[in-house]
Design an enzyme around this catalytic site. Structure first.
Site, PDB file in Angstrom:
ATOM      1  CD  GLU A 115     -11.924   8.414   4.806  1.00  0.00           C
ATOM      2  OE1 GLU A 115     -10.823   7.989   4.412  1.00  0.00           O
ATOM      3  OE2 GLU A 115     -12.793   8.868   4.053  1.00  0.00           O
ATOM      4  CD  GLU A 135      -8.053  11.092   3.646  1.00  0.00           C
ATOM      5  OE1 GLU A 135      -8.015  12.110   4.368  1.00  0.00           O
ATOM      6  OE2 GLU A 135      -8.564  10.021   4.008  1.00  0.00           O
TER       7      GLU A 135
HETATM    8  C1  LIG Z   1      -9.246   6.570   0.786  1.00  0.00           C
HETATM    9  C2  LIG Z   1      -8.539   7.240   1.891  1.00  0.00           C
HETATM   10  O1  LIG Z   1      -9.308   8.325   2.309  1.00  0.00           O
HETATM   11  C3  LIG Z   1      -7.218   7.663   1.414  1.00  0.00           C
HETATM   12  C4  LIG Z   1      -6.184   7.646   2.468  1.00  0.00           C
HETATM   13  O2  LIG Z   1      -6.331   7.178   3.557  1.00  0.00           O
HETATM   14  S1  LIG Z   1      -4.724   8.314   1.992  1.00  0.00           S
HETATM   15  C5  LIG Z   1      -3.686   8.164   3.406  1.00  0.00           C
HETATM   16  C6  LIG Z   1      -3.980   9.188   4.428  1.00  0.00           C
HETATM   17  N1  LIG Z   1      -2.987   9.125   5.440  1.00  0.00           N
HETATM   18  C7  LIG Z   1      -1.944   9.935   5.438  1.00  0.00           C
HETATM   19  O3  LIG Z   1      -1.808  10.829   4.619  1.00  0.00           O
HETATM   20  C8  LIG Z   1      -0.923   9.712   6.513  1.00  0.00           C
HETATM   21  C9  LIG Z   1       0.433   9.582   5.885  1.00  0.00           C
HETATM   22  N2  LIG Z   1       1.437   9.239   6.847  1.00  0.00           N
HETATM   23  C10 LIG Z   1       1.947  10.149   7.698  1.00  0.00           C
HETATM   24  O4  LIG Z   1       1.555  11.280   7.749  1.00  0.00           O
HETATM   25  C11 LIG Z   1       3.049   9.682   8.599  1.00  0.00           C
HETATM   26  O5  LIG Z   1       3.701   8.620   7.955  1.00  0.00           O
HETATM   27  C12 LIG Z   1       2.552   9.216   9.985  1.00  0.00           C
HETATM   28  C13 LIG Z   1       2.055  10.421  10.764  1.00  0.00           C
HETATM   29  C14 LIG Z   1       1.472   8.171   9.830  1.00  0.00           C
HETATM   30  C15 LIG Z   1       3.730   8.537  10.725  1.00  0.00           C
HETATM   31  O6  LIG Z   1       4.820   9.415  10.762  1.00  0.00           O
HETATM   32  P1  LIG Z   1       6.273   8.925  11.277  1.00  0.00           P
HETATM   33  O7  LIG Z   1       6.109   8.186  12.535  1.00  0.00           O
HETATM   34  O8  LIG Z   1       7.153  10.135  11.225  1.00  0.00           O
HETATM   35  O9  LIG Z   1       6.771   7.869  10.225  1.00  0.00           O
HETATM   36  P2  LIG Z   1       7.040   8.001   8.665  1.00  0.00           P
HETATM   37  O10 LIG Z   1       8.498   7.903   8.419  1.00  0.00           O
HETATM   38  O11 LIG Z   1       6.304   9.130   8.058  1.00  0.00           O
HETATM   39  O12 LIG Z   1       6.329   6.662   8.159  1.00  0.00           O
HETATM   40  C16 LIG Z   1       6.838   5.395   8.514  1.00  0.00           C
HETATM   41  C17 LIG Z   1       6.712   4.496   7.308  1.00  0.00           C
HETATM   42  O13 LIG Z   1       5.318   4.267   7.090  1.00  0.00           O
HETATM   43  C18 LIG Z   1       5.003   4.560   5.739  1.00  0.00           C
HETATM   44  N3  LIG Z   1       3.631   5.084   5.704  1.00  0.00           N
HETATM   45  C19 LIG Z   1       3.075   6.004   6.532  1.00  0.00           C
HETATM   46  N4  LIG Z   1       1.782   6.184   6.207  1.00  0.00           N
HETATM   47  C20 LIG Z   1       1.534   5.377   5.153  1.00  0.00           C
HETATM   48  C21 LIG Z   1       0.389   5.101   4.361  1.00  0.00           C
HETATM   49  N5  LIG Z   1      -0.787   5.676   4.598  1.00  0.00           N
HETATM   50  N6  LIG Z   1       0.524   4.220   3.346  1.00  0.00           N
HETATM   51  C22 LIG Z   1       1.683   3.601   3.100  1.00  0.00           C
HETATM   52  N7  LIG Z   1       2.798   3.808   3.811  1.00  0.00           N
HETATM   53  C23 LIG Z   1       2.716   4.690   4.826  1.00  0.00           C
HETATM   54  C24 LIG Z   1       6.027   5.626   5.328  1.00  0.00           C
HETATM   55  O14 LIG Z   1       6.160   5.684   3.928  1.00  0.00           O
HETATM   56  C25 LIG Z   1       7.268   5.122   6.019  1.00  0.00           C
HETATM   57  O15 LIG Z   1       7.789   4.081   5.241  1.00  0.00           O
HETATM   58  P3  LIG Z   1       9.380   3.830   5.157  1.00  0.00           P
HETATM   59  O16 LIG Z   1       9.806   3.540   6.562  1.00  0.00           O
HETATM   60  O17 LIG Z   1       9.508   2.683   4.223  1.00  0.00           O
HETATM   61  O18 LIG Z   1       9.974   5.105   4.619  1.00  0.00           O
END
Ligand SMILES: C[C@H](O)CC(=O)SCCNC(=O)CCNC(=O)[C@H](O)C(C)(C)COP(=O)(O)OP(=O)(O)OC[C@H]1O[C@@H](n2cnc3c(N)ncnc32)[C@H](O)[C@@H]1OP(=O)(O)O
Length: 724
Positions: A115, A135
């Site tokens: 975004e 999301e």
């Molecule tokens: C207002 C906005 O529109 C709202 C948002 O943006 S909500 C967030 C949207 N983003 C997401 O849903 C993405 C979520 N993350 C993921 O899908 C996956 O973590 C990823 C594809 C980024 C990376 O995957 P991968 O490399 O397998 O690592 P993964 O183990 O999942 O994550 C690594 C670490 O980063 C953290 N992390 C990943 N994305 C995060 C996020 N958005 N916020 C906080 N922590 C996050 C994980 O909790 C993990 O922490 P840990 O090592 O302490 O357990």
């Protein structure tokens, strides 16, 4: 770890490079948001800055807004903890900036990360960058303007698909769709982005504010038609999740009243959604799933996983062929062993069909399918086992057979080889009794169909070595499963916690409740199918065998229903022979079969537990509770005995292994939301009315009476250390 921060460097060319630094995924934590506001303000006001490039440190642009903040909002019940990013930062400081801003994205740009990039005036990406707005999987909608800008950049239908299915695309696809302006090598990313930003400043390239575009939205009537279809689809696929319809409403607002109006509505709806139970449940599952990777005394003692290149699977039945499929799909060489060529051929055919099925459903390219099948070899003896790194035994549930196989394996395999069994009930100590390799013996419990279901229950005994557990966890991740490490007991964590699920459903039938009403109540609660359709699917032979195991292990609380035996006697075997509680016709959904009613009547007559000989009267809510509270009760025993590392592991296992609705956060999270005391008093009441099956466990009673959540850690003294 260094504190999250945003840096800015201004080059001699007049381009300010603003960099997000918050490893591992540059999540947009509160200090990052504040840092971005500061740096954009500074860059805008500085005379030596002509243009700006926004990028992420460490090869990953950003994984989105910091999901920890959602948890804080949930904990405090205070939505004001969410900063204003959408208008203050993305519209005012980025999109409306009087200097051009280019996003240089690499690795991933997800959620709030994408975004931010869409608020910039152009986006340059490295190859294979993952772009998406996931999301909705967290129970919310994009909240930094994504619902408005994505449709304006890629078109309405594609944007809806990406948001509602949380489907990401690569930068190459993004370039074709118009989301990305150029794909360049990682080495060239910053150089090209700087030049692009300067070109915009000099009006050699267009200066585009995404929110102001309408050229890809189509006419109002076309847009309304697309939205109508999407609403119908979402009603079917996500009936209990409010964020899907809300997302479509917000998109429509922007189409009808303009992008800025859409942004305002989006912010308002986002704040409403984040406070709902759906978001609480889904955010819990997000972190719970990641926590399963942390196993005390396994992942925190400096061990390095050993590579597993060649795996042998023993048994080419449904489970064995599914397990083999999961490995070859992920580039692991598999030797499939069977006892004769007929069975072997059958196993290989099943694997080929599994792989072909994925191609037909568009989940795998033909090329990848061909490569996967090249990784498979069928054998009838142990000669290929001399260099395997892991064996997974997947034969029928027979103790003598398994014991024989494991003593043969000890001789046939190299000393480092992991010896795994896919048993779903038998004690691993018994499986390995005839060997002296107890440290290498481990349970690799897959769920059927093994190449599709995401859970891998890793069962350790008190003698399994930490290295072997770590290696299996690593392979589990390579084959795209979520490994959950559990202790050794009848049924392990998932089948143990859920054995009362089918039993309580059968008990309700004996009390006079309609079979199909039970299935429908459970479906409305959010499981994909009810317990009786599940029974039809699994087959009655399997159900009879597993019931016996649980009757034996837990005689004090096992309900013995005559239903399955009566069904078997009448020549029925569920979906397998097309004759179950439901009828199965090709191309149509299973239909309740009225001809089973006399069998059910006979079952009630034999059970003879209806109070006063009359069916009990229950609401849909009571049906759900009478089926799931006994599961909560058994989960309490699983927690008390230390079968799982933490309560949230059972939540993940229930979601991924039993399809418990993820938006309810998993079995323990849901029970805590309902209230331990309510679960306890309900079970106590039913145990007085209908017997010991419902008797609350000591753990539940203690937690309920002391007001302690079921998910609170179990003190180490009360946990059997032998298990974990
Ligand atoms: C207002 C906005 O529109 C709202 C948002 O943006 S909500 C967030 C949207 N983003 C997401 O849903 C993405 C979520 N993350 C993921 O899908 C996956 O973590 C990823 C594809 C980024 C990376 O995957 P991968 O490399 O397998 O690592 P993964 O183990 O999942 O994550 C690594 C670490 O980063 C953290 N992390 C990943 N994305 C995060 C996020 N958005 N916020 C906080 N922590 C996050 C994980 O909790 C993990 O922490 P840990 O090592 O302490 O357990």
């Amino acid at each position: 770890m260094a504190a999250p921060r945003v840096t800015m460097e201004v080059g001699n060319d007049g381009v300010a490079i603003i960099t997000l630094i918050n490893p591992p995924v540059n999540a947009l934590a509160i200090p990052i948001v504040a840092g971005l506001k500061d740096k954009f303000e500074e860059a805008t006001s500085r005379d030596d800055v002509k243009a700006i490039v926004l990028t992420g440190n460490g090869g990953r642009f950003s994984g989105g807004f910091d999901i920890n903040v959602f948890q804080k909002v949930h904990g405090a019940g205070d939505v004001s903890l969410m900063p204003d990013v959408s208008v203050e930062l993305v519209v005012n400081l980025i999109e409306d900036c009087k200097k051009p801003i280019v996003a240089a994205v690499e690795g991933l740009a997800l959620g709030g990360g994408l975004e931010l990039a869409m608020g910039c005036h152009a986006r340059i990406a490295a190859p294979k960058t993952q772009l998406g707005l996931p999301e909705l999987t967290l129970g919310v909608i994009p909240g930094f303007g994504g619902t408005q800008r994505l449709p304006r950049l890629v078109g309405l239908s594609k944007a809806i698909e990406m948001m509602l299915l949380s489907k990401s695309i690569t930068s190459e696809e993004g370039w074709k769709l118009g989301l990305i302006d150029a794909v360049v090598t990682s080495e060239e990313l910053l150089k090209v982005s700087r030049l692009w930003a300067l070109d915009i400043a000099a009006r050699r390239k267009p200066w585009i504010r995404s929110l102001h575009r309408t050229d890809k939205l189509g006419s109002l009537s076309e847009a309304r038609e697309v939205l109508k279809l999407a609403r119908l689809q979402a009603k079917k696929t996500a009936p209990n999740m409010p964020q899907h319809q809300a997302c479509l409403d917000v998109i429509e607002e922007g189409i009808v009243h303009g992008g800025y109006s859409g942004v305002l509505k989006e912010a308002k709806v986002f704040k409403e959604l984040v406070m709902l139970d759906t978001s609480r449940g889904l955010v819990h599952v997000f972190f719970a799933q990641r926590a399963t990777s942390k196993v005390p005394n396994v992942t925190d003692i400096g061990l390095k996983p050993r590579g597993v290149r060649k795996v042998a699977v023993i048994g080419g039945g449904l489970m064995g062929s599914g397990i083999a499929t999961a490995h070859i799909l992920n580039n692991i060489y598999v030797v499939l062993k069977e006892v004769n060529s007929e069975y072997l051929l059958k196993g290989i055919k099943t694997i080929e069909a599994n792989v072909r099925g994925l191609v037909t459903r568009g989940k795998l390219t033909q090329d990848k399918a061909n490569n996967a099948l090249k990784m498979l070899k069928g054998v009838l003896d142990y000669s290929e086992f001399k260099d395997v790194d892991m064996v997974i035994e997947a034969v029928i549930e027979s103790v003598p057979l398994k014991q024989k196989i494991f003593s043969e394996l000890e001789k046939a395999c190299p000393p480092h080889c992991i010896l795994a069994t896919n048993t779903s009930t038998i004690d691993l100590n018994i499986v390995g009794e005839k060997t002296s390799s107890q440290d290498r013996i481990i349970g690799a419990h897959f769920f059927s169909p093994a190449h599709v279901m995401p859970l891998l229950e890793i069962v350790r005994t008190e003698r399994t070595s930490a290295q072997v557990i770590l290696d299996l966890m690593t392979v589990g991740k390579i084959i795209k499963k979520v490994p959950v490490v559990v202790g050794n007991c009848t049924g392990f964590a998932v089948n143990r916690a859920f054995f009362p699920y089918s039993q309580s459903a059968r008990l309700l039938v004996s009390l006079g409740v309609d079979v199909f009403r039970i299935d429908s109540a459970i479906r409305s609660f959010g499981l994909p199918i009810g317990p009786f359709q599940l029974l039809d699917l699994a087959g009655y032979g399997v159900a009879a065998a597993t019931s016996k195991e649980f009757d034996k292990a837990f005689p004090d609380r096992s309900f013995q229903s005559p239903l399955v035996d009566l069904l078997l006697k009448s020549g029925r075997n569920g979906k397998a022979n097309g004759k179950g509680l439901y009828t199965y016709e090709k191309g149509s959904k299973p239909k309740p079969d009225p001809s089973v009613l006399p069998i059910i009547e006979e079952c009630r007559r034999l059970s003879n537990i209806m109070p006063g000989g009359k069916p009990i009267s229950v609401t849909e809510k009571e049906i759900v509770e009478m089926i799931l509270f006994p599961v909560v009760n058994e989960s309490c025993r699983v927690l008390e005995e230390g079968i799982v590392v933490r309560a949230s592991d059972l939540d993940v296992a229930s979601v991924l292994g039993m399809s418990f609705p993820s938006y309810r956060g998993g079995i323990v999270f849901w029970a805590d939301a309902v209230g331990a005391n309510y679960v306890y008093t309900s079970l106590k009441k039913w145990s007085q009315l209908y017997g010991n099956f419902f008797k609350p466990s000591r753990f539940l009673e203690e937690r309920a009476t002391k007001g302690i959540p079921l998910s609170a850690p179990v003190s180490s003294s009360s946990t059997s250390r032998a298990r974990l």
